[in-house]
Write a protein that holds these residues in place. Structure first.
Motif, PDB file in Angstrom:
ATOM      1  N   HIS A 199      43.921  34.812  50.582  1.00 50.46           N
ATOM      2  CA  HIS A 199      44.039  35.682  49.494  1.00 50.46           C
ATOM      3  C   HIS A 199      44.035  35.234  47.980  1.00 50.46           C
TER       4      HIS A 199
ATOM      5  N   HIS B 213      42.657  37.950  45.807  1.00 54.41           N
ATOM      6  CA  HIS B 213      42.435  38.618  44.860  1.00 54.41           C
ATOM      7  C   HIS B 213      43.992  38.771  44.614  1.00 54.41           C
TER       8      HIS B 213
ATOM      9  N   GLN C   9      41.265  37.374  39.841  1.00 59.46           N
ATOM     10  CA  GLN C   9      41.963  36.259  40.478  1.00 59.46           C
ATOM     11  C   GLN C   9      41.781  35.109  39.820  1.00 59.46           C
TER      12      GLN C   9
ATOM     13  N   ARG D 249      39.214  40.502  49.960  1.00 55.77           N
ATOM     14  CA  ARG D 249      38.024  40.319  49.125  1.00 55.77           C
ATOM     15  C   ARG D 249      38.553  41.548  47.561  1.00 55.77           C
TER      16      ARG D 249
ATOM     17  N   GLN E 283      36.615  43.538  47.157  1.00 54.40           N
ATOM     18  CA  GLN E 283      36.200  45.588  47.623  1.00 54.40           C
ATOM     19  C   GLN E 283      36.941  45.798  48.024  1.00 54.40           C
TER      20      GLN E 283
ATOM     21  N   TYR F  23      39.019  47.116  50.984  1.00 54.21           N
ATOM     22  CA  TYR F  23      40.264  46.280  51.815  1.00 54.21           C
ATOM     23  C   TYR F  23      41.449  46.532  51.546  1.00 54.21           C
TER      24      TYR F  23
END
Lengths: 115, 112
Positions: free
Chosen positions: A29, A31, A50, A97, A99, A102
């Motif tokens: 991951h 993010h 990020q 991700r 978005q 998720y």
């Protein structure tokens, strides 16, 4: 597969000291999100990062609070000159991700007490 | 403005009875909705999500949720409650830049 890790789990600071909260996201991951939970309240978004970038800091107080997610190492939430009102549980979450479809996976939280 | 409302602070249910935890939302565009559960002094655990498709979503531990677009609701349900389901439940909406917008939470108490 280790989950999201946060340390310390409990942190006590006197007024005026600095607090540093660490978060290691789930493997794979990139993010990371920070949320704050005041006693008997829901979670409030603080910041989304990020690697090496702050994407959204719309929930961060304008002063004393900062966050980073360096290329190597955990994400850090830093609170300078803590006040009693900063006492809360701080949760980190990560997702694979960037978005909204998720789900985010949460760490166990850091409970900050300011005396 | 995007928001989530959980109208009940607490829901009390007898073990073995069905349970419902209510959630309504406000958003422009398609909603991405989530349910999380929080046990004492723990982080949040993901239960289920609605992105698109079937209005009835099945999740972990026997929970399901019903999405109703006309009523802008996303109620959490379970056919038969367990004492171990007692916890704090949060409904959440995915907002701009993927941040989650949480409701205030509903405390579920399941009595033996």
């Amino acid at each position: 597969n280790a989950g999201v890790m946060q340390n310390p789990r409990h942190l006590v600071r006197r007024r005026g000291q600095e607090a540093r909260l660490r978060c290691s996201p789930m493997k794979g991951h990139s993010h990371v999100y920070w949320y704050r939970q005041l006693p008997e309240e829901g979670l409030k978004f603080m910041v989304y990062l990020q690697k090496e970038n702050i994407i959204d800091e719309s929930g961060m107080p304008k002063e004393r609070f900062s966050a980073e997610f360096p290329k190597e190492g955990p994400s850090i939430l830093r609170i300078q000159q803590v006040v009693r009102g900063d006492s809360a549980a701080y949760f980190c979450a990560s997702s694979p991700r960037g978005q909204g479809i998720y789900e985010q996976y949460f760490g166990p939280g850091t409970r900050l007490t300011v005396t | 403005a995007q928001s989530v409302a959980q109208p009940e602070d607490q829901v009390n249910v007898a073990e073995g009875n069905p349970l419902t935890v209510k959630c309504t939302y406000s958003v422009s565009g398609n909603p991405y909705l989530f349910w999380y559960v929080q046990y004492p002094n723990r982080g949040l655990q993901f239960l289920l999500k609605y992105i698109t498709g079937d209005n009835l979503v099945k999740g972990s531990y026997g929970f399901e949720a019903e999405f109703n677009k006309s009523q802008t609701s996303f109620h959490l349900k379970k056919p038969s409650a367990l004492v171990s389901d007692s916890a704090l439940y949060f409904c959440a909406l995915s907002g701009g830049y993927n941040k989650l917008i949480f409701g205030a939470g509903t405390r579920l108490a399941v009595h033996p």
